[in-house]
Each structure stands twice: as structure tokens, then as C-alpha cells.
Design a protein around this motif. Sequence first.
Motif, PDB file in Angstrom:
ATOM      1  N   LEU A 116      11.745   9.988  -3.080  1.00  0.00           N
ATOM      2  CA  LEU A 116      10.295  10.147  -3.235  1.00  0.00           C
ATOM      3  C   LEU A 116       9.538   8.957  -2.643  1.00  0.00           C
ATOM      4  CD1 LEU A 116      10.065  11.648  -6.828  1.00  0.00           C
ATOM      5  CD2 LEU A 116       9.544  12.798  -4.674  1.00  0.00           C
ATOM      6  N   THR A 117      10.091   7.755  -2.808  1.00  0.00           N
ATOM      7  CA  THR A 117       9.449   6.579  -2.224  1.00  0.00           C
ATOM      8  C   THR A 117       9.408   6.674  -0.694  1.00  0.00           C
ATOM      9  OG1 THR A 117      10.217   5.263  -4.099  1.00  0.00           O
ATOM     10  CG2 THR A 117       9.509   4.065  -2.153  1.00  0.00           C
ATOM     11  N   ALA A 118      10.552   7.098  -0.130  1.00  0.00           N
ATOM     12  CA  ALA A 118      10.592   7.265   1.326  1.00  0.00           C
ATOM     13  C   ALA A 118       9.605   8.332   1.790  1.00  0.00           C
ATOM     14  CB  ALA A 118      12.011   7.611   1.775  1.00  0.00           C
ATOM     15  N   ALA A 119       9.544   9.456   1.015  1.00  0.00           N
ATOM     16  CA  ALA A 119       8.594  10.513   1.377  1.00  0.00           C
ATOM     17  C   ALA A 119       7.161  10.016   1.277  1.00  0.00           C
ATOM     18  CB  ALA A 119       8.810  11.728   0.466  1.00  0.00           C
ATOM     19  N   LEU A 120       6.904   9.172   0.236  1.00  0.00           N
ATOM     20  CA  LEU A 120       5.555   8.624   0.091  1.00  0.00           C
ATOM     21  C   LEU A 120       5.209   7.726   1.282  1.00  0.00           C
ATOM     22  CD1 LEU A 120       2.999   8.222  -1.612  1.00  0.00           C
ATOM     23  CD2 LEU A 120       4.202   6.378  -2.813  1.00  0.00           C
ATOM     24  N   ARG A 121       6.141   6.888   1.698  1.00  0.00           N
ATOM     25  CA  ARG A 121       5.889   6.035   2.852  1.00  0.00           C
ATOM     26  C   ARG A 121       5.664   6.869   4.111  1.00  0.00           C
ATOM     27  NH1 ARG A 121      10.098   2.789   0.616  1.00  0.00           N
ATOM     28  NH2 ARG A 121      11.553   3.758   2.091  1.00  0.00           N
ATOM     29  N   GLU A 122       6.487   7.886   4.295  1.00  0.00           N
ATOM     30  CA  GLU A 122       6.337   8.756   5.474  1.00  0.00           C
ATOM     31  C   GLU A 122       4.997   9.478   5.460  1.00  0.00           C
ATOM     32  OE1 GLU A 122       8.714  12.430   7.718  1.00  0.00           O
ATOM     33  OE2 GLU A 122       9.509  11.503   5.882  1.00  0.00           O
ATOM     34  N   ALA A 123       4.614   9.959   4.259  1.00  0.00           N
ATOM     35  CA  ALA A 123       3.315  10.627   4.159  1.00  0.00           C
ATOM     36  C   ALA A 123       2.177   9.648   4.452  1.00  0.00           C
ATOM     37  CB  ALA A 123       3.153  11.229   2.766  1.00  0.00           C
ATOM     38  N   GLY A 124       2.326   8.375   4.005  1.00  0.00           N
ATOM     39  CA  GLY A 124       1.306   7.376   4.312  1.00  0.00           C
ATOM     40  C   GLY A 124       1.199   7.114   5.805  1.00  0.00           C
ATOM     41  N   VAL A 125       2.381   7.032   6.456  1.00  0.00           N
ATOM     42  CA  VAL A 125       2.365   6.814   7.907  1.00  0.00           C
ATOM     43  C   VAL A 125       1.698   7.982   8.630  1.00  0.00           C
ATOM     44  CG1 VAL A 125       3.834   6.572   9.955  1.00  0.00           C
ATOM     45  CG2 VAL A 125       4.365   5.284   7.859  1.00  0.00           C
ATOM     46  N   ARG A 126       2.086   9.220   8.214  1.00  0.00           N
ATOM     47  CA  ARG A 126       1.464  10.385   8.843  1.00  0.00           C
ATOM     48  C   ARG A 126      -0.036  10.417   8.582  1.00  0.00           C
ATOM     49  NH1 ARG A 126       5.962  13.238   6.815  1.00  0.00           N
ATOM     50  NH2 ARG A 126       4.609  14.146   5.200  1.00  0.00           N
ATOM     51  N   HIS A 127      -0.441   9.993   7.368  1.00  0.00           N
ATOM     52  CA  HIS A 127      -1.861   9.966   7.044  1.00  0.00           C
ATOM     53  C   HIS A 127      -2.605   8.993   7.948  1.00  0.00           C
ATOM     54  CE1 HIS A 127      -5.339   8.323   4.789  1.00  0.00           C
ATOM     55  NE2 HIS A 127      -5.541   9.627   4.487  1.00  0.00           N
ATOM     56  N   ASP A 128      -2.017   7.807   8.157  1.00  0.00           N
ATOM     57  CA  ASP A 128      -2.668   6.821   9.034  1.00  0.00           C
ATOM     58  C   ASP A 128      -2.744   7.323  10.472  1.00  0.00           C
ATOM     59  OD1 ASP A 128      -2.909   5.211   6.827  1.00  0.00           O
ATOM     60  OD2 ASP A 128      -1.086   4.033   7.255  1.00  0.00           O
ATOM     61  N   GLU A 129      -1.629   7.970  10.910  1.00  0.00           N
ATOM     62  CA  GLU A 129      -1.636   8.505  12.271  1.00  0.00           C
ATOM     63  C   GLU A 129      -2.720   9.571  12.441  1.00  0.00           C
ATOM     64  OE1 GLU A 129       2.264   9.923  12.970  1.00  0.00           O
ATOM     65  OE2 GLU A 129       3.148   7.920  13.292  1.00  0.00           O
ATOM     66  N   ARG A 130      -2.815  10.484  11.484  1.00  0.00           N
ATOM     67  CA  ARG A 130      -3.822  11.552  11.579  1.00  0.00           C
ATOM     68  C   ARG A 130      -5.237  10.971  11.539  1.00  0.00           C
ATOM     69  NH1 ARG A 130       0.419  13.459  12.456  1.00  0.00           N
ATOM     70  NH2 ARG A 130       1.250  15.489  11.794  1.00  0.00           N
ATOM     71  N   ARG A 131      -5.410   9.947  10.702  1.00  0.00           N
ATOM     72  CA  ARG A 131      -6.750   9.347  10.636  1.00  0.00           C
ATOM     73  C   ARG A 131      -7.098   8.691  11.978  1.00  0.00           C
ATOM     74  NH1 ARG A 131     -10.179   8.018   6.678  1.00  0.00           N
ATOM     75  NH2 ARG A 131      -8.666   8.605   5.087  1.00  0.00           N
ATOM     76  N   ALA A 148      -9.315  21.739  12.496  1.00  0.00           N
ATOM     77  CA  ALA A 148      -7.876  21.539  12.250  1.00  0.00           C
ATOM     78  C   ALA A 148      -7.524  20.110  11.891  1.00  0.00           C
ATOM     79  CB  ALA A 148      -7.074  21.989  13.477  1.00  0.00           C
ATOM     80  N   PRO A 149      -8.001  19.042  12.579  1.00  0.00           N
ATOM     81  CA  PRO A 149      -7.616  17.661  12.173  1.00  0.00           C
ATOM     82  C   PRO A 149      -8.060  17.313  10.760  1.00  0.00           C
ATOM     83  CG  PRO A 149      -8.482  17.679  14.405  1.00  0.00           C
ATOM     84  CD  PRO A 149      -8.748  19.048  13.850  1.00  0.00           C
ATOM     85  N   GLU A 150      -9.279  17.724  10.393  1.00  0.00           N
ATOM     86  CA  GLU A 150      -9.746  17.415   9.041  1.00  0.00           C
ATOM     87  C   GLU A 150      -8.905  18.136   7.990  1.00  0.00           C
ATOM     88  OE1 GLU A 150     -11.552  18.104  11.569  1.00  0.00           O
ATOM     89  OE2 GLU A 150     -12.948  16.415  11.819  1.00  0.00           O
ATOM     90  N   ALA A 151      -8.531  19.377   8.292  1.00  0.00           N
ATOM     91  CA  ALA A 151      -7.703  20.123   7.326  1.00  0.00           C
ATOM     92  C   ALA A 151      -6.337  19.463   7.186  1.00  0.00           C
ATOM     93  CB  ALA A 151      -7.554  21.576   7.779  1.00  0.00           C
ATOM     94  N   GLN A 152      -5.744  19.029   8.331  1.00  0.00           N
ATOM     95  CA  GLN A 152      -4.457  18.348   8.261  1.00  0.00           C
ATOM     96  C   GLN A 152      -4.560  17.039   7.493  1.00  0.00           C
ATOM     97  OE1 GLN A 152      -3.106  17.916  12.283  1.00  0.00           O
ATOM     98  NE2 GLN A 152      -2.702  20.132  12.578  1.00  0.00           N
ATOM     99  N   LEU A 153      -5.683  16.319   7.734  1.00  0.00           N
ATOM    100  CA  LEU A 153      -5.881  15.064   7.006  1.00  0.00           C
ATOM    101  C   LEU A 153      -6.015  15.300   5.512  1.00  0.00           C
ATOM    102  CD1 LEU A 153      -6.345  12.013   7.042  1.00  0.00           C
ATOM    103  CD2 LEU A 153      -8.784  12.464   7.443  1.00  0.00           C
ATOM    104  N   ALA A 154      -6.764  16.320   5.128  1.00  0.00           N
ATOM    105  CA  ALA A 154      -6.911  16.629   3.696  1.00  0.00           C
ATOM    106  C   ALA A 154      -5.584  17.028   3.084  1.00  0.00           C
ATOM    107  CB  ALA A 154      -7.948  17.741   3.523  1.00  0.00           C
TER     108      ALA A 154
END
Length: 389
Positions: A125-140, A170-176
Motif C-alpha cells: 500500500l505504501t508503494a501504491a501510495l507513492r506511485e499514485a503520488g508520482v502519477r498525480h504530480d505528473e498529471r498535474r 479528460a485531464p481534469e477527470a484523470q487528475l480528480a
Amino acid sequence: ERAVQTATEAAAVLAGLHADRAGLFDGQPTAHVEAALAQAIGQAVAGRDAAQAAVSRAADVRNRAAGQEQAARSARERADADAAEAARALNDALAEAGLDATEARHRLGFGERWLSDEGAALDALTAALREAGVRHDERRAQAEAHAAARPPLPAADEGDAPSCPPSSDAPEAQLAGAETALRDARTALADLAARLRADDQRRSEGAERRTALAARRLQAAPWLALKELIGSADGSKFRGFAQSLTLEALVAHANAHLQELARRYRLRRVPGAGLELMVVDRDMADEVRGVHSLSGGETFLVSLALALGLASLSSNRVQVETLLIDEGFGTLDPDTLDIAVAALDALQGQGRQVGVISHVPALVERIGVQVRVRALGGGRSRIETVTGG
């Protein structure tokens, strides 16, 4: 003449009185009889003093046993109070953690494998959280770059139709969606971390309580053993314990005498039967027999060994000085009779008085000092002492 007659009558009366007294005291002088009575009184007083001393010692033993019993009862009450306090503390801890006893036992039963699996899940879960954070920063970053690179829309008159289609969401929906996944992952991670911390705390508290409980049990073990040994309210356990110790010593002394009287047999206590005895027959490959299976002569020899063993028992100030044996020699063969008489002579040589009541002529001839009772008829008897058989 009257005075002479009176003197003669008085002399006759005096002679009759002397004759009556001689008949009463078997011809012994009054001084000897008085000395014998004084000696008998002295022996009776000594016996009474010894009995009073024995009663006093028994009272001391009883008082000590009562004190030990009270101490054991107090220790047990303290142990019960400590156990109740530990149970209350455990219940408070369970209530604070929102668990019941069944759930607590269930969770405490989890092993190292379960902890390893939970740790692996937490790491995932920690790794998934980090990956989700990275993807969130990339999308932003992508959304910001796209907004910066987008050309401005041309001005249009009111009422004119738009010259280009509206921009995509689409980008805003992916970011949300990424933000939602990130919040869910963080929530799950926080829940698992809280569960792990609570489990670690419960395990630590459980280990402390188990250590305290083991210490309490170790402290209470001697008192519980003492309770099992002498803890009955009526004192029967302690009495049986003391009697068993005395019986062990008596059996040891009796077996020593059986080596001389009847080497074939050896006495032994019946296991788990309190104060009962059994006989080990050495000639029959140490076969165990009941004492009731012995013949008359064998029973007498075993009884004599026990009596001699009892005479051998002594304490610091009390010793069995006199042994009286009533009959029983008529069932012995000559060789066994010689052995029994030799044992009695050895006991007498140790300073003890041995009295034998018997009608066996072979035994009577072997006794040096005898007290004989002769019938005189008319319900009267004469007691006389004979020396040398």
C-alpha cells in the motif's frame, strides 16, 4: 491370773495380726513393701510427667501447624486478590481497545506469518501510495503545461457560433481520479498503521501480563504445594503426612529385624493407600502379598518385627523402655523360636525391659526371670518370682 490371761489373749491377738499381715505381704517386711510402693509411685509420677511432656509437644506441633495453615490461607487470599486485580486490569485494557476477550485471544493467536503478511500488505500500500503520488504530480504538471501551451481563443461577436469545439475535460477527470485514489490509499495506509500499532501495544501488554502471571504462579507454587500437603480444614492431611513419616521409619526398623527373624519377607507401604502395609516375598521373585495371606507363624514374626521396630523408634526425650508380648509363640518351630528369643535377648541387652506372656514350655524354660501365677483354689491365686527357670 487375770492379768496373765489378758496378756496371753493380747499376745494371741498380736500373733494373729502378724500372721494376717504376713499373708497380705507374702511374708515381706513392711519396710520392703513401703519401699516397693514408693518406687511404683515414683515410676507412675515419672510416666505421668512424660505423658504431660508428650501432650505439650503435641500441642506445640498442632499450634505450629495451625500457624502454617493460617499463613498458607493468607497467601492464597493474596494470590486470589492479585489474580482478580490482574483480571480487572485486563478487562479495562480490552474495553479501552474496544475488544472483547474472544477477539483479544483471537488476535493474540496470530503468529509471525500473519505479521509478515500484514507487513507485506502495508509495504504494498505504501508503494501504491507513492506511485499514485508520482502519477498525480505528473498529471498535474501535464495539465499545467497543456493550459500554458493552449492558444487563446479568438474574440467572437455575440450570437456567432463558436469556430472550434469546446476543450476536453479528460485531464481534469484523470487528475480528480488520481486524487481520489491517493486519498483512499492514504486512508487505508493510516488504518493499517493504526491496527499495527494497536496490535503491537496489545502484544506488549499481553507479554507483560503473562510475565506477571508466571511470577505470581511461581510465588504461589510453594503455598499451593503446602495446601495440597496439609491444607485440610480438619487437619487430616497433616496428620496423615506425619503418620506416614513415622510409618516409614517404623517399616525401616521392622525390616532390619525381619533380616534376623524371617529373611524371606520384607515389609513395604501400599502405594496410595495411606497407612496400609504389604509383604514382599523374596523367595517368590519379590512377589507382593497382602499381610492377611501370611500363616499364623509368619504373621507372628512380622508382628514381632513391627513391635521391635516400634521399640527402636525414639525421639530426643522419649524412648520406648518396655515391650510386652502376649502369646503367639506356640505357632513357631524350634529354630524360629530360637531366633525370636535371641532377638528379645538382644533388645533386653540394650537396656529395655521385655515381658513375655506365654504357656509354651519350651519358651518358659528359656526365660531367666519369671513371674508365675499359681492358682490356690477358691478364686485365689499366688504371684511369685522365680529366677533361673
